[in-house]
Design a protein around this motif. Structure first.
Motif, PDB file in Angstrom:
ATOM      1  N   VAL A   6       0.805  -1.141  -0.073  1.00  0.00           N
ATOM      2  CA  VAL A   6       0.033   0.030   0.087  1.00  0.00           C
ATOM      3  C   VAL A   6       0.842   1.432   0.041  1.00  0.00           C
ATOM      4  O   VAL A   6       0.581   2.229  -0.645  1.00  0.00           O
ATOM      5  N   VAL A   7       1.883   1.376   0.818  1.00  0.00           N
ATOM      6  CA  VAL A   7       2.710   2.363   0.775  1.00  0.00           C
ATOM      7  C   VAL A   7       3.599   2.372  -0.599  1.00  0.00           C
ATOM      8  O   VAL A   7       3.524   3.882  -0.929  1.00  0.00           O
ATOM      9  N   ALA A   8       3.654   1.386  -1.059  1.00  0.00           N
ATOM     10  CA  ALA A   8       4.524   1.427  -2.487  1.00  0.00           C
ATOM     11  C   ALA A   8       3.548   2.107  -3.506  1.00  0.00           C
ATOM     12  O   ALA A   8       3.810   2.978  -4.392  1.00  0.00           O
ATOM     13  N   ARG A   9       1.990   1.710  -3.522  1.00  0.00           N
ATOM     14  CA  ARG A   9       1.271   2.476  -4.327  1.00  0.00           C
ATOM     15  C   ARG A   9       1.129   3.742  -4.095  1.00  0.00           C
ATOM     16  O   ARG A   9       0.756   4.461  -5.087  1.00  0.00           O
ATOM     17  N   ILE A  10       1.289   4.238  -3.057  1.00  0.00           N
ATOM     18  CA  ILE A  10       0.841   5.530  -2.800  1.00  0.00           C
ATOM     19  C   ILE A  10       2.193   6.212  -3.349  1.00  0.00           C
ATOM     20  O   ILE A  10       2.218   7.276  -3.859  1.00  0.00           O
ATOM     21  N   ASP A  43       8.568  -0.366  12.156  1.00  0.00           N
ATOM     22  CA  ASP A  43       8.281   0.463  13.472  1.00  0.00           C
ATOM     23  C   ASP A  43       8.198   2.142  12.805  1.00  0.00           C
ATOM     24  O   ASP A  43       8.949   3.123  13.607  1.00  0.00           O
ATOM     25  N   GLY A  44       7.567   2.354  12.016  1.00  0.00           N
ATOM     26  CA  GLY A  44       6.777   3.587  11.770  1.00  0.00           C
ATOM     27  C   GLY A  44       7.849   4.325  10.859  1.00  0.00           C
ATOM     28  O   GLY A  44       7.428   5.525  10.615  1.00  0.00           O
ATOM     29  N   THR A  45       8.648   3.604  10.240  1.00  0.00           N
ATOM     30  CA  THR A  45       9.533   4.045   9.202  1.00  0.00           C
ATOM     31  C   THR A  45       9.242   3.488   8.167  1.00  0.00           C
ATOM     32  O   THR A  45       9.307   2.137   7.770  1.00  0.00           O
ATOM     33  N   ALA A  46       9.700   4.268   6.675  1.00  0.00           N
ATOM     34  CA  ALA A  46       9.741   3.596   5.491  1.00  0.00           C
ATOM     35  C   ALA A  46      10.733   4.036   4.830  1.00  0.00           C
ATOM     36  O   ALA A  46      11.213   4.922   4.775  1.00  0.00           O
ATOM     37  N   THR A  72       8.672  12.132  -0.583  1.00  0.00           N
ATOM     38  CA  THR A  72       8.833  12.121   0.887  1.00  0.00           C
ATOM     39  C   THR A  72       7.834  12.738   1.530  1.00  0.00           C
ATOM     40  O   THR A  72       7.293  12.084   2.335  1.00  0.00           O
ATOM     41  N   GLU A  73       7.767  13.938   1.052  1.00  0.00           N
ATOM     42  CA  GLU A  73       6.569  14.673   1.794  1.00  0.00           C
ATOM     43  C   GLU A  73       5.180  14.319   1.595  1.00  0.00           C
ATOM     44  O   GLU A  73       4.427  13.990   2.806  1.00  0.00           O
ATOM     45  N   SER A  84      12.603   7.459   5.687  1.00  0.00           N
ATOM     46  CA  SER A  84      13.991   7.487   5.831  1.00  0.00           C
ATOM     47  C   SER A  84      14.941   7.533   4.727  1.00  0.00           C
ATOM     48  O   SER A  84      16.058   7.877   4.821  1.00  0.00           O
ATOM     49  N   GLU A  85      14.454   7.160   3.430  1.00  0.00           N
ATOM     50  CA  GLU A  85      15.223   7.028   2.261  1.00  0.00           C
ATOM     51  C   GLU A  85      14.176   6.829   1.152  1.00  0.00           C
ATOM     52  O   GLU A  85      13.303   6.366   1.189  1.00  0.00           O
ATOM     53  N   VAL A  86      14.678   7.538   0.268  1.00  0.00           N
ATOM     54  CA  VAL A  86      13.965   7.434  -1.100  1.00  0.00           C
ATOM     55  C   VAL A  86      15.123   7.171  -2.125  1.00  0.00           C
ATOM     56  O   VAL A  86      15.838   8.120  -2.724  1.00  0.00           O
TER      57      VAL A  86
END
Length: 103
Positions: A6-10, A43-46, A72-73, A84-86
């Motif tokens: 889901v995070v990846a799709r966003i 733990d709340g980080t991606a 990121t934003e 943390s990283e893109v």
């Protein structure tokens, strides 16, 4: 907890929107492939990995930095995760008006 997919799709959607805004009218959206994304959350980080096509000619460094910043934003805003990283991979450079490479 938000699933990685889901995070990846966003992230992919955010990258597409940002790229259209950054590149403006000089590059038709149909010429550029859709951004790809992978995400790993813990733990709340991606951590995000994006792959994009960019128009040519362009300032690749500035475009990539702006794209990373905007993704990121937006992902942080929509998910509440700390990004943390893109990592950004440019798949190909697309000359305006030229058909994409076919494999």
């Amino acid at each position: 907890m938000i699933p990685d997919r889901v995070v990846a799709r966003i992230a992919a959607r955010a990258a597409g929107t940002a790229l259209r805004r950054i590149t403006g009218p000089r590059q038709p959206p149909a010429d550029l492939g859709a951004p790809g994304a992978r995400a790993t959350t813990h733990d709340g980080t991606a951590r995000l990995a994006l792959s994009v096509d960019l128009p040519y000619p362009t300032d690749i460094t500035a475009t990539c930095r702006q794209l990373q910043r905007e993704v990121t934003e937006k992902v942080a805003q929509l998910t509440g995760l700390n990004i943390s990283e893109v990592m950004l991979t440019v798949r190909r450079l697309v000359v305006a008006g030229q058909p994409g490479r076919v494999r």
